[in-house]
Write an enzyme that holds these catalytic residues in place. Structure first.
Site, PDB file in Angstrom:
ATOM      1  N   ARG A  85      68.019  25.401  42.079  1.00 35.40           N
ATOM      2  CA  ARG A  85      68.618  25.596  40.758  1.00 35.40           C
ATOM      3  C   ARG A  85      67.575  25.225  39.704  1.00 35.40           C
ATOM      4  O   ARG A  85      67.543  24.086  39.216  1.00 35.40           O
ATOM      5  CB  ARG A  85      69.876  24.713  40.646  1.00 35.40           C
ATOM      6  N   LYS A 130      52.455  53.507  36.854  1.00 34.36           N
ATOM      7  CA  LYS A 130      52.260  52.625  38.030  1.00 34.36           C
ATOM      8  C   LYS A 130      52.079  53.490  39.257  1.00 34.36           C
ATOM      9  O   LYS A 130      52.836  54.436  39.469  1.00 34.36           O
ATOM     10  CB  LYS A 130      53.505  51.751  38.235  1.00 34.36           C
ATOM     11  N   ILE A 131      51.097  53.175  40.067  1.00 32.68           N
ATOM     12  CA  ILE A 131      50.898  53.936  41.298  1.00 32.68           C
ATOM     13  C   ILE A 131      51.428  53.081  42.447  1.00 32.68           C
ATOM     14  O   ILE A 131      50.875  52.014  42.746  1.00 32.68           O
ATOM     15  CB  ILE A 131      49.398  54.256  41.536  1.00 32.68           C
ATOM     16  N   MET A 132      52.465  53.584  43.095  1.00 41.11           N
ATOM     17  CA  MET A 132      53.123  52.787  44.134  1.00 41.11           C
ATOM     18  C   MET A 132      52.255  52.681  45.395  1.00 41.11           C
ATOM     19  O   MET A 132      51.589  53.640  45.778  1.00 41.11           O
ATOM     20  CB  MET A 132      54.486  53.390  44.485  1.00 41.11           C
ATOM     21  N   GLY A 133      52.300  51.497  46.014  1.00 44.02           N
ATOM     22  CA  GLY A 133      51.480  51.282  47.211  1.00 44.02           C
ATOM     23  C   GLY A 133      50.139  50.638  46.881  1.00 44.02           C
ATOM     24  O   GLY A 133      49.313  50.454  47.772  1.00 44.02           O
ATOM     25  N   HIS A 167      59.024  46.431  45.291  1.00 42.64           N
ATOM     26  CA  HIS A 167      58.972  45.612  46.508  1.00 42.64           C
ATOM     27  C   HIS A 167      58.944  46.573  47.697  1.00 42.64           C
ATOM     28  O   HIS A 167      58.018  47.365  47.826  1.00 42.64           O
ATOM     29  CB  HIS A 167      60.178  44.663  46.494  1.00 42.64           C
ATOM     30  N   HIS A 193      56.315  37.240  54.977  1.00 43.86           N
ATOM     31  CA  HIS A 193      55.366  37.211  53.860  1.00 43.86           C
ATOM     32  C   HIS A 193      55.697  36.132  52.844  1.00 43.86           C
ATOM     33  O   HIS A 193      55.736  36.403  51.639  1.00 43.86           O
ATOM     34  CB  HIS A 193      55.297  38.593  53.194  1.00 43.86           C
ATOM     35  N   LYS A 212      68.019  40.282  76.292  1.00 42.91           N
ATOM     36  CA  LYS A 212      69.153  39.837  75.468  1.00 42.91           C
ATOM     37  C   LYS A 212      69.346  40.794  74.284  1.00 42.91           C
ATOM     38  O   LYS A 212      70.460  41.263  74.014  1.00 42.91           O
ATOM     39  CB  LYS A 212      68.906  38.405  74.973  1.00 42.91           C
ATOM     40  N   ASP A 239      52.049  48.968  52.042  1.00 47.12           N
ATOM     41  CA  ASP A 239      52.920  50.143  52.003  1.00 47.12           C
ATOM     42  C   ASP A 239      52.191  51.485  51.997  1.00 47.12           C
ATOM     43  O   ASP A 239      52.730  52.477  52.462  1.00 47.12           O
ATOM     44  CB  ASP A 239      53.824  50.071  50.763  1.00 47.12           C
ATOM     45  N   HIS A 249      48.948  43.891  44.250  1.00 49.05           N
ATOM     46  CA  HIS A 249      49.760  42.862  44.890  1.00 49.05           C
ATOM     47  C   HIS A 249      49.863  41.636  44.010  1.00 49.05           C
ATOM     48  O   HIS A 249      48.922  41.323  43.278  1.00 49.05           O
ATOM     49  CB  HIS A 249      49.176  42.463  46.257  1.00 49.05           C
ATOM     50  N   ARG A 273      46.883  43.687  55.678  1.00 43.70           N
ATOM     51  CA  ARG A 273      47.707  44.598  56.471  1.00 43.70           C
ATOM     52  C   ARG A 273      47.241  46.043  56.338  1.00 43.70           C
ATOM     53  O   ARG A 273      47.480  46.879  57.198  1.00 43.70           O
ATOM     54  CB  ARG A 273      49.180  44.460  56.056  1.00 43.70           C
TER      55      ARG A 273
HETATM   56  C1  LIG Z   1      52.916  44.548  43.407  1.00 42.58           C
HETATM   57  C2  LIG Z   1      53.026  44.425  41.890  1.00 42.58           C
HETATM   58  C3  LIG Z   1      54.507  44.441  41.512  1.00 42.58           C
HETATM   59  C4  LIG Z   1      52.382  43.112  41.466  1.00 42.58           C
HETATM   60  O1  LIG Z   1      52.635  42.972  40.122  1.00 42.58           O
HETATM   61  P1  LIG Z   1      51.796  41.936  39.228  1.00 42.58           P
HETATM   62  O2  LIG Z   1      51.631  40.670  39.967  1.00 42.58           O
HETATM   63  O3  LIG Z   1      52.449  41.902  37.907  1.00 42.58           O
HETATM   64  O4  LIG Z   1      50.381  42.680  39.157  1.00 42.58           O
HETATM   65  P2  LIG Z   1      49.027  42.191  38.481  1.00 42.58           P
HETATM   66  O5  LIG Z   1      49.267  40.980  37.649  1.00 42.58           O
HETATM   67  O6  LIG Z   1      48.002  42.142  39.539  1.00 42.58           O
HETATM   68  O7  LIG Z   1      48.700  43.410  37.508  1.00 42.58           O
HETATM   69  C5  LIG Z   1      47.486  43.425  36.816  1.00 42.58           C
HETATM   70  C6  LIG Z   1      47.373  44.710  36.024  1.00 42.58           C
HETATM   71  O8  LIG Z   1      47.228  45.803  36.912  1.00 42.58           O
HETATM   72  C7  LIG Z   1      48.216  46.772  36.679  1.00 42.58           C
HETATM   73  N1  LIG Z   1      48.708  47.273  37.941  1.00 42.58           N
HETATM   74  C8  LIG Z   1      49.106  46.501  38.975  1.00 42.58           C
HETATM   75  N2  LIG Z   1      49.505  47.307  39.975  1.00 42.58           N
HETATM   76  C9  LIG Z   1      49.358  48.572  39.549  1.00 42.58           C
HETATM   77  C10 LIG Z   1      49.614  49.810  40.129  1.00 42.58           C
HETATM   78  N3  LIG Z   1      50.123  49.907  41.357  1.00 42.58           N
HETATM   79  N4  LIG Z   1      49.343  50.936  39.423  1.00 42.58           N
HETATM   80  C11 LIG Z   1      48.820  50.854  38.190  1.00 42.58           C
HETATM   81  N5  LIG Z   1      48.570  49.688  37.570  1.00 42.58           N
HETATM   82  C12 LIG Z   1      48.832  48.561  38.252  1.00 42.58           C
HETATM   83  C13 LIG Z   1      49.329  46.009  35.990  1.00 42.58           C
HETATM   84  O9  LIG Z   1      50.155  46.895  35.225  1.00 42.58           O
HETATM   85  C14 LIG Z   1      48.571  45.046  35.148  1.00 42.58           C
HETATM   86  O10 LIG Z   1      48.088  45.729  34.007  1.00 42.58           O
HETATM   87  P3  LIG Z   1      48.194  45.077  32.550  1.00 42.58           P
HETATM   88  O11 LIG Z   1      47.429  43.789  32.663  1.00 42.58           O
HETATM   89  O12 LIG Z   1      47.590  46.098  31.686  1.00 42.58           O
HETATM   90  O13 LIG Z   1      49.666  44.875  32.346  1.00 42.58           O
HETATM   91  C15 LIG Z   1      52.269  45.581  41.203  1.00 42.58           C
HETATM   92  O14 LIG Z   1      50.938  45.615  41.640  1.00 42.58           O
HETATM   93  C16 LIG Z   1      52.943  46.902  41.414  1.00 42.58           C
HETATM   94  O15 LIG Z   1      53.888  47.241  40.690  1.00 42.58           O
HETATM   95  N6  LIG Z   1      52.494  47.706  42.431  1.00 42.58           N
HETATM   96  C17 LIG Z   1      53.133  48.933  42.735  1.00 42.58           C
HETATM   97  C18 LIG Z   1      54.383  48.683  43.564  1.00 42.58           C
HETATM   98  C19 LIG Z   1      54.067  48.293  44.986  1.00 42.58           C
HETATM   99  O16 LIG Z   1      53.238  48.909  45.625  1.00 42.58           O
HETATM  100  N7  LIG Z   1      54.778  47.277  45.467  1.00 42.58           N
HETATM  101  C20 LIG Z   1      54.639  46.802  46.817  1.00 42.58           C
HETATM  102  C21 LIG Z   1      54.049  45.437  46.835  1.00 42.58           C
HETATM  103  S1  LIG Z   1      53.672  44.926  48.489  1.00 42.58           S
END
Ligand SMILES: CC(C)(COP(=O)(O)OP(=O)(O)OC[C@H]1O[C@@H](n2cnc3c(N)ncnc32)[C@H](O)[C@@H]1OP(=O)(O)O)[C@@H](O)C(=O)NCCC(=O)NCCS
Length: 374
Positions: A354, A253-256, A220, A185, A70, A310, A259, A268
């Site tokens: 709301r 911030k280091i991407m990847g 995200h 998720h 399908k 990621d 959480h 994952r």
């Molecule tokens: C996913 C994310 C948005 C969650 O945000 P959150 O719930 O606010 O994160 P936490 O509460 O666990 O953060 C705790 C601490 O670690 C730090 N931290 C979290 N992720 C970090 C990262 N990727 N690089 C550096 N520092 C990081 C935060 O800045 C925070 O520091 P602070 O207390 O001095 O402010 C965050 O980890 C992030 O921005 N990651 C990078 C983006 C990413 O990979 N996103 C995909 C998610 S699946």
């Protein structure tokens, strides 16, 4: 009286019910309808998992064959949608393209009532890869591709259209795993967007269009692209370590990594990391995978932060020749299943979402006539 928020970002607040998934609770940390994601990634094709998420059970052989047939029959795009895609410039972000593609599809094939929700979802699942690749190949290579390949799976169909040839079995297998890992998720930002939209009794295309816009951000779904841009700037594992230490010192911030829900690891990651290693050996890579492994070690050592889904997706996709800017649209091709299932779940037991806000503005005051204002 409404309760005051204990923290920003609604962290830890239960915002509704779902039977679709658990995050950070049972099994390895992520389950879809009661199945551990590792179990699903090890034993299923993506289409089986899409069926599970959308219809509530794993299909038997006959049901899967019927479902795949399908979806295969729904891959082509309407001429008016192709025209729109041809007008979108080459330097547009592919997430904007898929957002527009989804919205345009909603104009051409609208969901007239909720009895059509499964049909419009199947159509989107079948044709989102076509939307992405039709635009990409037209704007980058000047070709109008055929979007009706006879590939067996959604992942293979995508790779075939992107590269102009049938993908290798290894790559098709990695696409199955990747699409399974990204499929669902719980109440993440984009899914919550879809549910809020659904709660107004809006149509499926609007719910999905809103979710795509939410997924686009680097905090995200956009994290896999940002991770790729970072790791390809490192020439070796030692170079990665040195540069990452500088980034951490500058509090970047280091991407990847990290959480909002998982505290010690993202289930994952282990799975996609294994496939990234396999692909790295397959292409004879001596940089990207060792660089990624060192990044993981440095982040854990320095910050106790772990790779999320990621991070190793970045190298895995790169080894399969997928352009970086198409990473997040692949996430859409998969997460569409979760979004649509949440929309259906919301519709089945709906009350408009709301919440209230804690007011932090001025006390009540009266308007000063305009000629008396400073
Ligand atoms: C996913 C994310 C948005 C969650 O945000 P959150 O719930 O606010 O994160 P936490 O509460 O666990 O953060 C705790 C601490 O670690 C730090 N931290 C979290 N992720 C970090 C990262 N990727 N690089 C550096 N520092 C990081 C935060 O800045 C925070 O520091 P602070 O207390 O001095 O402010 C965050 O980890 C992030 O921005 N990651 C990078 C983006 C990413 O990979 N996103 C995909 C998610 S699946």
């Amino acid at each position: 009286m409404a309760k005051s928020l204990s923290g920003a970002g609604l962290r830890g607040q239960v915002a509704g019910k779902t039977a679709l998934s658990t995050v950070g609770k049972s099994g390895s940390g992520l389950t879809y309808r009661g199945y551990d994601v590792k179990d699903l990634a090890n034993h299923c094709e993506f289409e089986e998992v899409a069926y599970l998420i959308l219809k509530g059970k794993l299909p038997n052989k006959g049901e899967l064959a019927e479902y795949k047939a399908k979806l295969k029959s729904m891959r082509d795009l309407p001429a008016a949608l192709k025209e729109v895609l041809e007008r979108i410039p080459k330097d547009a972000h592919p997430m904007d393209v898929i957002r527009t593609g989804c919205s345009m599809l909603g104009n051409l094939e609208m969901e007239n009532d909720f009895s059509e929700q499964e049909a419009v979802t199947d159509r989107m699942l079948a044709c989102f890869p076509s939307i992405i690749c039709y635009w990409y190949r037209f704007s980058h290579d000047g070709v109008r591709i055929d979007t009706t390949t006879d590939d067996d799976s959604i992942g293979a169909h995508f790779l075939h259209m992107l590269h102009g040839e049938k993908p290798r079995e290894l790559h098709e297998q990695v696409m199955h795993v990747s699409l399974i890992l990204y499929a669902e998720h719980e109440f993440n930002a984009s899914t919550f967007t879809a549910r809020v939209c659904a709660s107004t009794l809006s149509d499926m295309h609007s719910c999905i269009t809103g979710a795509i816009g939410t997924l686009r951000g680097p905090l995200h779904g956009g994290a896999n692209e940002a991770a790729m841009e970072m790791i390809e700037g490192f020439t070796s594992a030692d170079d990665a370590e040195e540069k990452m230490m500088g980034m951490l010192e500058r509090k970047e911030k280091i991407m990847g990594f990290g959480h909002a829900i998982y505290r010690e690891s993202d289930p994952r990651n282990e799975i996609i990391k294994g496939w990234s290693e396999k692909l790295s050996k397959d292409v004879g890579d001596e940089v990207l995978y060792p660089v990624s492994v060192r990044c993981e070690a440095v982040m854990w050592r320095e910050k106790k932060l772990f790779c999320n889904a990621d991070f190793f997706h970045a190298s895995a996709y790169n080894f399969m020749g997928i352009p970086t800017k198409l990473f997040t649209p692949i996430f859409v091709m998969s997460r569409l299943t979760g979004w649509a299932a949440h929309v259906m779940e919301q519709r089945a037991d709906n009350r408009i979402i709301r919440p209230s806000a804690e007011y932090t503005g001025e006390e009540l005051r009266s308007v000063t006539p305009i000629d008396q204002r400073d």
